[in-house]
Design a protein around this motif. Structure first.
Motif, short mmCIF file in Angstrom:
data_model
loop_
_atom_site.label_atom_id
_atom_site.label_comp_id
_atom_site.label_asym_id
_atom_site.label_seq_id
_atom_site.Cartn_x
_atom_site.Cartn_y
_atom_site.Cartn_z
N ALA A 113 -8.82 13.27 -6.24
CA ALA A 113 -8.66 13.55 -5.00
C ALA A 113 -9.50 12.74 -4.07
O ALA A 113 -8.86 12.20 -3.04
CB ALA A 113 -8.51 15.05 -4.55
N ILE A 114 -10.57 12.76 -4.46
CA ILE A 114 -11.59 11.92 -3.56
C ILE A 114 -11.41 10.25 -3.71
O ILE A 114 -11.26 9.75 -2.54
CB ILE A 114 -13.11 12.32 -4.19
CG1 ILE A 114 -13.41 13.78 -3.86
CG2 ILE A 114 -14.18 11.50 -3.42
CD1 ILE A 114 -14.87 14.17 -4.59
N HIS A 115 -10.91 10.07 -4.70
CA HIS A 115 -10.79 8.48 -4.83
C HIS A 115 -9.45 8.15 -4.23
O HIS A 115 -9.16 7.19 -3.45
CB HIS A 115 -10.62 8.22 -6.33
CG HIS A 115 -11.77 7.99 -7.09
ND1 HIS A 115 -12.66 6.59 -7.17
CD2 HIS A 115 -12.52 8.53 -7.64
CE1 HIS A 115 -13.71 6.73 -7.64
NE2 HIS A 115 -13.80 7.84 -8.06
N ALA A 116 -8.38 9.09 -4.24
CA ALA A 116 -7.01 9.04 -3.61
C ALA A 116 -7.39 8.85 -2.24
O ALA A 116 -6.86 8.18 -1.30
CB ALA A 116 -6.14 10.16 -4.03
N PHE A 117 -8.04 9.81 -1.93
CA PHE A 117 -8.36 9.96 -0.36
C PHE A 117 -8.91 8.64 0.17
O PHE A 117 -8.71 8.02 1.25
CB PHE A 117 -9.42 11.17 0.10
CG PHE A 117 -9.59 11.19 1.54
CD1 PHE A 117 -9.04 12.37 2.32
CD2 PHE A 117 -10.69 10.65 2.18
CE1 PHE A 117 -9.39 12.57 3.51
CE2 PHE A 117 -10.91 10.82 3.50
CZ PHE A 117 -10.50 11.67 4.09
N TYR A 118 -10.09 8.18 -0.43
CA TYR A 118 -10.73 6.80 0.09
C TYR A 118 -9.75 5.69 -0.04
O TYR A 118 -9.79 4.93 0.93
CB TYR A 118 -11.81 6.48 -1.11
CG TYR A 118 -12.83 5.43 -0.41
CD1 TYR A 118 -13.76 5.79 0.49
CD2 TYR A 118 -12.66 4.20 -1.15
CE1 TYR A 118 -14.63 4.99 1.07
CE2 TYR A 118 -13.59 3.21 -0.66
CZ TYR A 118 -14.67 3.49 0.31
OH TYR A 118 -15.52 2.46 0.83
N LYS A 119 -8.93 5.85 -0.99
CA LYS A 119 -7.80 4.61 -1.27
C LYS A 119 -6.95 4.66 0.07
O LYS A 119 -6.53 3.65 0.73
CB LYS A 119 -7.22 4.52 -2.61
CG LYS A 119 -8.33 4.08 -3.51
CD LYS A 119 -7.52 4.07 -4.90
CE LYS A 119 -8.45 3.71 -6.06
NZ LYS A 119 -9.50 2.81 -5.81
N VAL A 120 -6.36 5.68 0.30
CA VAL A 120 -5.27 5.94 1.23
C VAL A 120 -6.00 5.69 2.50
O VAL A 120 -5.14 4.93 3.34
CB VAL A 120 -4.90 7.62 1.29
CG1 VAL A 120 -3.99 7.88 2.84
CG2 VAL A 120 -4.04 7.99 0.16
N ILE A 121 -7.10 6.21 2.87
CA ILE A 121 -7.55 5.95 4.49
C ILE A 121 -7.88 4.33 4.57
O ILE A 121 -7.82 3.65 5.58
CB ILE A 121 -8.88 6.66 4.89
CG1 ILE A 121 -10.05 6.36 3.82
CG2 ILE A 121 -8.89 8.17 5.01
CD1 ILE A 121 -11.26 7.02 4.30
N HIS A 122 -8.24 3.46 3.38
CA HIS A 122 -8.37 2.07 3.61
C HIS A 122 -7.01 1.32 3.73
O HIS A 122 -7.00 0.13 3.80
CB HIS A 122 -9.23 1.64 2.16
CG HIS A 122 -10.52 1.65 2.49
ND1 HIS A 122 -11.45 0.88 3.03
CD2 HIS A 122 -11.46 2.88 2.36
CE1 HIS A 122 -12.64 1.39 3.30
NE2 HIS A 122 -12.72 2.57 2.65
N ARG A 123 -6.04 2.21 3.69
CA ARG A 123 -4.46 1.28 3.78
C ARG A 123 -3.62 1.94 4.91
O ARG A 123 -2.36 1.67 4.93
CB ARG A 123 -3.71 1.66 2.36
CG ARG A 123 -4.44 0.84 1.03
CD ARG A 123 -3.64 0.95 0.02
NE ARG A 123 -2.21 0.71 0.09
CZ ARG A 123 -1.39 0.89 -0.89
NH1 ARG A 123 -1.86 1.65 -2.10
NH2 ARG A 123 -0.19 0.35 -0.88
N LEU A 124 -4.45 2.92 5.59
CA LEU A 124 -3.51 3.40 6.76
C LEU A 124 -3.11 2.23 7.78
O LEU A 124 -1.90 2.38 8.25
CB LEU A 124 -4.59 4.35 7.71
CG LEU A 124 -4.86 5.65 6.91
CD1 LEU A 124 -5.92 6.53 7.79
CD2 LEU A 124 -3.61 6.63 6.56
N ASP A 125 -3.66 1.31 7.79
CA ASP A 125 -3.05 0.07 8.87
C ASP A 125 -1.94 -0.57 8.18
O ASP A 125 -1.35 -1.56 9.03
CB ASP A 125 -4.29 -0.70 9.31
CG ASP A 125 -4.87 -1.51 7.94
OD1 ASP A 125 -4.52 -1.19 7.08
OD2 ASP A 125 -5.72 -2.48 8.43
N GLU A 126 -1.78 -0.44 7.01
CA GLU A 126 -0.46 -1.06 6.39
C GLU A 126 0.63 -0.42 6.85
O GLU A 126 1.64 -1.15 6.71
CB GLU A 126 -0.65 -0.92 4.88
CG GLU A 126 -1.60 -1.77 4.12
CD GLU A 126 -1.55 -1.35 2.84
OE1 GLU A 126 -0.52 -1.01 2.18
OE2 GLU A 126 -2.57 -1.70 1.75
N ALA A 127 0.60 0.69 7.11
CA ALA A 127 1.90 1.70 7.35
C ALA A 127 2.41 1.64 8.86
O ALA A 127 1.86 1.84 9.61
CB ALA A 127 1.31 3.11 7.06
#
Ligand SMILES: Nc1ncnc2c1ncn2[C@@H]1O[C@H](COP(=O)(O)OP(=O)(O)OP(=O)(O)O)[C@@H](O)[C@H]1O
Ligand SMILES: [Mg+2]
Length: 252
Positions: A113-127
């Motif tokens: 979950a921690i890794h997923a969180f970090y990856k998601v927040i780094h891709r928020l601007d793609e959306a």
């Protein structure tokens, strides 16, 4: 209405979670779609939001290990799907994304979950569909997460300071790290103020507070009952001050 992208940082116990949770809901009441981000492994933001969250972080289901044993987001999971599937509903329509909370067995059960969180927040601007969302992150105490890029979405850092030297020294340290990113702006909010002398104290330290939140017994009362300040004492001086902070941030 321009979406806000804010990360809230500062020393331990300064009031980051109280201020972020209350702000998130007040911003949502201003007709904003708000995504609240909680990367602290200790409880805080869910309480100040008044959100009931599952014991196991929903994001655990978003992570898998690759052939080399490294965590990645499961196929088909990008930032939009992560926000749709793995956030929790909070009052006023706020969506809460949590990295997860330390368990009796430490962090091991949470690593996905921690890794997923970090990856998601780094891709928020793609959306594209999240472009209009206001994003508000409550960071854990101290400068570490700021230094390790746990708030890449932030265009503005809000430093919560108490009128004490340790708190102001920590805020200064965080500010220096934040300023490495040229495109971001920083402001301070003074919390737990008891007098005009407190305001002078932080000014003398070099912070011109965007808002001053008074020390307010309603905050502890709400915590004792385990309810959000905004639900327990909507007319309290602390809520009124946080509402002024929201207005000041919207006007910036
Ligand atoms: N304006 C206030 N008046 C009175 N008490 C306050 C105020 N703001 C925060 N507190 C108290 O200070 C404590 C810390 O608040 P909070 O959890 O919001 O801080 P934090 O910066 O998120 O802490 P942490 O670093 O542990 O995440 C809480 O017990 C809260 O009751
Ligand atoms: Mg906190």
């Amino acid at each position: 209405m321009k979406p806000l992208r804010i990360a809230v940082a500062g020393k331990g116990g300064a009031g980051k979670s109280l201020i972020s949770g209350t702000m998130a809901r007040l911003l949502a009441r201003h007709d904003r779609q708000v995504l609240a981000l909680d990367s602290d492994l200790q409880p805080g933001l869910a309480l100040s939001l008044g959100a009931a969250v599952p014991a196991e972080p929903p994001l655990l289901a978003a992570a898998e290990k690759d052939e080399d044993g490294r965590w990645r987001l499961r196929k088909g999971i990008g930032p939009v799907r992560a926000v749709q599937r793995y956030t929790t509903a909070a009052p006023d329509g706020v969506r809460l994304l949590q990295a997860g909370k330390t368990t009796d067995e430490g962090l091991a059960p949470l690593m996905g979950a921690i890794h997923a969180f970090y990856k998601v927040i780094h891709r928020l601007d793609e959306a594209g569909s999240l472009r209009d969302w206001t994003i508000l992150g409550d960071l854990p105490a101290g400068p570490r997460q700021v230094a390790f890029d746990w708030a890449p979405y932030a265009e503005h850092f809000l430093l919560v300071v108490e009128p004490t030297w340790p708190s102001m020294l920590t805020a200064r340290r965080v500010m220096r790290i934040v300023r490495i990113r040229e495109e971001v702006t920083v402001s301070a909010v003074l919390n737990k103020a008891t007098s005009e002398a407190d305001v002078d104290r932080v000014r003398a330290f070099g912070f011109e507070p965007l808002a001053v939140v008074p020390a307010d017994d309603a905050v502890r009362d709400a915590e004792r009952r385990g309810v959000a300040l905004l639900d327990h004492a909507p007319g309290s001086p602390a809520v009124a001050a946080i509402a002024r902070l929201v207005t000041a941030l919207e006007r910036r």
